[in-house]
Design a protein around this motif. Structure first.
Motif, short mmCIF file in Angstrom:
data_model
loop_
_atom_site.label_atom_id
_atom_site.label_comp_id
_atom_site.label_asym_id
_atom_site.label_seq_id
_atom_site.Cartn_x
_atom_site.Cartn_y
_atom_site.Cartn_z
N ARG A 48 0.84 -1.20 0.00
CA ARG A 48 0.00 0.00 0.00
C ARG A 48 0.88 1.26 0.00
O ARG A 48 0.63 2.21 -0.75
CB ARG A 48 -0.92 -0.01 1.22
CG ARG A 48 -1.86 1.19 1.31
CD ARG A 48 -2.71 1.12 2.56
NE ARG A 48 -3.65 0.01 2.49
CZ ARG A 48 -4.82 0.04 1.87
NH1 ARG A 48 -5.19 1.15 1.23
NH2 ARG A 48 -5.61 -1.01 1.86
N GLU A 49 1.90 1.25 0.86
CA GLU A 49 2.81 2.40 0.92
C GLU A 49 3.57 2.56 -0.39
O GLU A 49 3.80 3.68 -0.85
CB GLU A 49 3.79 2.22 2.09
CG GLU A 49 3.17 2.36 3.46
CD GLU A 49 2.56 3.73 3.66
OE1 GLU A 49 3.27 4.74 3.44
OE2 GLU A 49 1.36 3.82 4.03
N ALA A 90 1.63 4.24 -3.08
CA ALA A 90 1.47 5.67 -2.85
C ALA A 90 2.74 6.45 -3.18
O ALA A 90 2.67 7.66 -3.47
CB ALA A 90 1.09 5.93 -1.39
N ASN A 91 3.89 5.77 -3.17
CA ASN A 91 5.16 6.49 -3.28
C ASN A 91 6.02 6.09 -4.47
O ASN A 91 7.04 6.72 -4.72
CB ASN A 91 5.97 6.27 -2.00
CG ASN A 91 5.31 6.85 -0.77
OD1 ASN A 91 5.18 8.06 -0.64
ND2 ASN A 91 4.86 5.99 0.14
N ARG A 145 -1.09 3.37 -9.22
CA ARG A 145 -1.11 4.09 -7.92
C ARG A 145 -2.41 3.79 -7.16
O ARG A 145 -2.96 4.63 -6.46
CB ARG A 145 -0.96 5.58 -8.10
CG ARG A 145 0.50 6.09 -8.20
CD ARG A 145 1.23 5.58 -9.42
NE ARG A 145 2.58 6.13 -9.51
CZ ARG A 145 3.41 5.89 -10.54
NH1 ARG A 145 3.02 5.11 -11.55
NH2 ARG A 145 4.62 6.40 -10.56
N GLU A 157 -3.76 2.11 -4.25
CA GLU A 157 -3.26 1.59 -2.98
C GLU A 157 -4.05 0.38 -2.50
O GLU A 157 -3.49 -0.60 -2.01
CB GLU A 157 -3.27 2.70 -1.92
CG GLU A 157 -2.37 3.87 -2.27
CD GLU A 157 -2.54 5.04 -1.33
OE1 GLU A 157 -2.81 4.81 -0.13
OE2 GLU A 157 -2.41 6.19 -1.78
#
Length: 233
Positions: free
Chosen positions: A105-106, A109-110, A197, A199
């Motif tokens: 998930r992280e 996002a990044n 993207r 998540e």
């Protein structure tokens, strides 16, 4: 005093003031620089060597050389504590089941476009010759490390790669080609979600992937993963 000298040298290595492979000053120079006895310098170097921050080369032109510790060293230290507490690889797998979706998930996002490209290249290379197990292992590792890097948290990165290495190193032999191909396609699902993207989708696809992996280990490698973790020198 030896610990103080070791900490000063370690700070320089870890901060990049002394790069990996660079020779450290001679014992004589360190004695003069720090104003301590030769035995104190030698003990400081032994402490650094035990932490994988220095290697001592013998012979002409030898002496202390800077190095950076590898995550395998942390994994081996973790094995010691896991063995003390009676943990097994199945316990490690359970922790990965909990954490991998969070990391995915992280990462979604990044993640950068460059990281997406690295991960896609790793998957493509695995597909090129799934029968080449060394190639599969190398690029599977590149994919996993890219996920952890993309999450953007150095603590998660270190923890997750160490846990992944603990499981990988317990494997006794090669995985069947069908299993490798199935893993590649599930990893592609993870990457597609990260590329978008998305998540939620990244967490869901990673959860499905690690759950399927856990089932495989428990079905085919039950005896190994149910045994205690073993620390080794």
């Amino acid at each position: 005093m030896s610990a103080k000298i070791a900490n000063l040298i370690a700070d320089e290595i870890l901060a990049g003031g002394i790069v990996e492979g660079q020779r450290l000053p001679t014992e004589k120079d360190m004695v003069a620089e720090h104003g301590v006895a030769r035995t104190t310098v030698r003990e400081a170097l032994r402490l650094l060597e035990s932490r994988d921050l220095v290697t001592i080369k013998s012979g002409i032109g030898g002496g202390p050389v800077a190095k950076r510790p590898q995550l395998e060293s942390l994994g081996n230290t973790m094995k010691l504590f896991l063995q003390i507490d009676g943990a097994n690889i199945s316990d490690v797998i359970d922790v990965r089941l909990m954490l991998e979706p969070i990391v995915a998930r992280e990462a979604a996002a990044n993640i950068s476009d460059e990281q997406v490209d690295v991960m896609q290249t790793a998957l493509d290379r695995m597909r090129e010759d799934p029968g080449d197990y060394a190639n599969f292992q190398e690029n599977n590792a590149a994919f996993q490390r890219s996920v952890y890097d993309a999450a953007g948290n150095p603590v998660l990165n270190i923890v997750m790669e160490t846990l992944w290495l603990l499981v990988r190193d317990a494997e006794p032999n090669e995985h069947p080609i069908a299993t490798r191909l199935a893993a590649i396609e599930m990893q592609q699902d993870v990457l597609d979600a990260m590329r978008a993207r998305d998540e939620d989708a990244a967490a869901a696809t990673m959860s499905a992937f690690v759950e399927e992996t856990a089932k495989y280990y428990r079905r085919r490698l039950s005896e190994i993963i149910s045994g205690p973790v073993r620390w080794q020198m």
